[in-house]
Structures are given as C-alpha cells and as structure tokens.
Design a protein around this motif. Sequence first.
Motif, PDB file in Angstrom:
ATOM      1  N   PRO A 184       0.821  -1.213   0.000  1.00 31.49           N
ATOM      2  CA  PRO A 184       0.000   0.000   0.000  1.00 31.49           C
ATOM      3  C   PRO A 184       0.854   1.262   0.000  1.00 31.49           C
ATOM      4  O   PRO A 184       2.022   1.243   0.393  1.00 31.49           O
ATOM      5  CB  PRO A 184      -0.816  -0.125   1.292  1.00 31.49           C
ATOM      6  CG  PRO A 184       0.022  -0.997   2.178  1.00 31.49           C
ATOM      7  CD  PRO A 184       0.712  -1.961   1.265  1.00 31.49           C
ATOM      8  N   LEU A 207      -3.043  -5.168   6.444  1.00 31.21           N
ATOM      9  CA  LEU A 207      -3.408  -4.409   5.246  1.00 31.21           C
ATOM     10  C   LEU A 207      -4.753  -3.700   5.381  1.00 31.21           C
ATOM     11  O   LEU A 207      -4.899  -2.542   4.984  1.00 31.21           O
ATOM     12  CB  LEU A 207      -3.448  -5.348   4.035  1.00 31.21           C
ATOM     13  CG  LEU A 207      -2.113  -5.896   3.537  1.00 31.21           C
ATOM     14  CD1 LEU A 207      -2.355  -6.988   2.501  1.00 31.21           C
ATOM     15  CD2 LEU A 207      -1.259  -4.785   2.940  1.00 31.21           C
ATOM     16  N   THR A 227      -6.432  -6.521  -3.090  1.00 30.13           N
ATOM     17  CA  THR A 227      -5.111  -5.964  -3.335  1.00 30.13           C
ATOM     18  C   THR A 227      -4.734  -6.091  -4.806  1.00 30.13           C
ATOM     19  O   THR A 227      -4.209  -5.153  -5.411  1.00 30.13           O
ATOM     20  CB  THR A 227      -4.066  -6.675  -2.463  1.00 30.13           C
ATOM     21  OG1 THR A 227      -4.457  -6.597  -1.093  1.00 30.13           O
ATOM     22  CG2 THR A 227      -2.693  -6.041  -2.616  1.00 30.13           C
TER      23      THR A 227
END
Length: 451
Positions: free
Chosen positions: A165, A201, A404
């Motif tokens: 990220p 995440l 993701t």
Amino acid sequence: MQTNFTPEQLKDPATASSEKILRTCVHCGFCTATCPTYLLLGDELDSPRGRIYLIKDMLESGKPASAEVVKHIDRCLSCLSCMTTCPSGVHYMHLVDHARSYIEATYTRPGHDRFLRGVLARILPYPNRFRAALGAALLAKPFKGLIGALPFFGSRLRAMIELAPARMPARSPLDQPGTFRAEGERRGRVAILSGCAQPVLKPGFNQAAIRLLNRHGVDVVQPKGEGCCGALVHHMGREAQGHEFAKRNIDAWIAEMDGEGLDAIIITASGCGTTIKDYGFMFRNDPAYAEKAARVSAIAKDITEYAMSLELAEPVRETDLVVAYHSACSMQHGQSIRTEPKTLLKKAGFTVKDVPEGHICCGSAGTYNLLQPEIAAQLRARKVANIARTKPDLIATGNIGCMTQIGQGTEIPIVHTVELLDWATGGPMPETLEKAGFQNRLSRPLSVAAE
C-alpha cells in the motif's frame, strides 16, 4: 483414469487419497474451458487435465519431481474453477496440494527461488514481520524500476513492492484477544479469525464484521493464540508449517467451543475460509487432532454465510450505488458460496451487477501474484476490463488478496462486502469510499430521504 500404484505406495495415506482422486478423472477436458492458465497459455500441460497426467506420472514413478513438472504445477493458481466445472467430481484441490508437498520434499529449486519462497514463508504469516516488510517496501517504491531489472527474481521483487500500500495502515484497536459484546439481547456467540496479512493491510474488515454482528445481537470473541490459518504456506507445499499454524487455531477455538461455546467461527477472508473448512481433511489421519479439526471445520463460516442466518436489519441509509460483485475463487469454487453475498447487498439497498467471466481468477491466488507476476498481471488486466464493462460505482469482494490484486489495476473503489453491510445498517462509511468523496453524494438517512 487407470492407475498403477503398488500396494506399498498405497500404504501412504496421501498417496491413497490421490489415487482415488485420479481414478475419478474421465479425461473429458471440460476443465480446460474454465482454467485461467490454459485460456492464457494454450498449453495442455497448463490445464487441470494436463497437470493431472503430470501428477499421476510423478506419484506413480516415485521419483523426485522434475523441473518440467514443477514449472506447470507452479503455474496453477489453485483457483478451483476446474472443480466447479468437472462433471465427475474430481477433487483437484487435494490432488494439487499433495503434488506441491511432494515437490517440496523431492525437488531442489534454484537458489534464488528457494530464497524468495523462504522469505515469504517467514514473513507473510506473521503480522509484525509483515508490517515491517511493508515499511521496507514503502522505502523501496522509488527504486522499483532498478529492483525490477535485477537478474533471477527482480520481477518478483518489483511485484511485491507494487502490491504494498501507498501508506502504512494504522493498527486496529480491536486487534487483540478479547470479547466484543452484543448490543441488546444476545442471540449468539462466535469467534472471528484475525489472521495474518489482512489485519495489517485492511484492519477495517474485521472491525466492520464485529460492529455488524454486535449490532445484531452476537457476541464476538478473538481467542488468545489464534492467527494465520496456514493457507499461504500450505499452498506452497510447506505442509508441516501449515499444519502447525492450523493446530494453534484449532486449539484456540476448541477451548472456546468447550468453554462458553461457539455458534460459528467467522472468517472475513475467503481464502482462509476454504482452508479452515478443510482442516477436517488435513488432519484426518492425526489421532490427536482429527476429531478436533473436524469440529472446527463443521462450524467455520464466511461472514456472509453467517449473516444470512441473522435476518439483518433493514437499511438505515438510501444509496443509488451500483456495485460490481467480484466473487473470489475461494468463495465460489472453494466454498460454493455464490448467491449469499449478492442477496445481502441487494437487501441492503445496493444495485448489484455480476462481472462478466466472473468464474475466471483475478490472478491473486495467495502468493501467486508474487511468484508468477507476469501471468497474474495478464489475469488482472482481464478481470479489470470485465469489471469496467459493468460501469459500477464501486467493487465489492470478500477476499483481501483479490482486493489488493484488482486494486492495482483500477481507480474504481473496492471494498469488502461486510463493510457495505455494516454501513447500510448503521455503521460508518467505509474508509475507501470516504476517501473517494462518496460522502458528498449520498449516505442520506432513510428518515431524511422520506421527508
């Protein structure tokens, strides 16, 4: 399919199980039509039928795996679309899992491949180590071009950096053992998997699930001692390591089941759900864990699967959002959960659209997008193009890996299904939508809208 295993070979429980699976295959080839790697590469050995022949020959011969076999098995996503398609009921998941553990035991990979796989196995299942690795990836982002040009594993390192990220997510205040009490009269008690990569995440996923369940009268417990489900290393062929992770979870959940009791074990990452529901098979020959593992698998449920039993409250917000629902392979093929998430989203007031070629994998597949980045990128581009055809306002899915992976290829906001259900029934707007400016165009309470 005719097999030629010796009686001595069949004394091994894993081989005996695989032999039964192999004999189920009738060579029909229906699986080739829905296999992502066959669709991309057009090689019979990169189809389920081709891999089944390779696995059969490898196991029957009893010889170490060859580089050719390893190449084609490594290219398999374990998306399990072939299992949905197969008219004969071939349990390809158990077969390819056995093949991977056999490869791990008999094949010596090149040094750079061993190193990279070892790094992944020592980092991804451990939240604190994973968080530190993400910090390193953030520092490396400006140099990803140079890193990608490195010989042997540069493309893989670049893929890892790109998937990190843009900023480090904050730690969740709920990311600790404890019980989160139901609002009002208690209707149930469940455990929730905290897991490994997801709480680092996207900690908001479990926060949304806990709020939703508490709001509907369900106590939620995060038992001490549970963590990674073992899926990431299990599908890399590291069976012993995967089983160790699984045993810790089984022990933690059995303690709750035999204590205050559990109605379900809730999972918000469908990849983990497929593995946990398979614990009973994984430990079928373990005298100490067979019965306990079967008990755990019997009550493991995806959050949408369990939410269907709760009769969720009517939505308190009115939206005109169009949601493209991406059904993760582990959800639709691994767990046969296909209608529940869409039904819940529709009842919550969203317009839900199916993604064309929804049965084809996005290329995430656990560590696949890190180990096979070129194929994964092609599958992502195909998935993103199909999503765009539905002209959605946002994308909903139930698996962190898919989120993701797809998020790297589109500007369309992507959220977890449970975040939308929580928001619709009284929770906060998902952070992703808030950052995209959705609060300026909707989120009116129904009472205001009626006026």
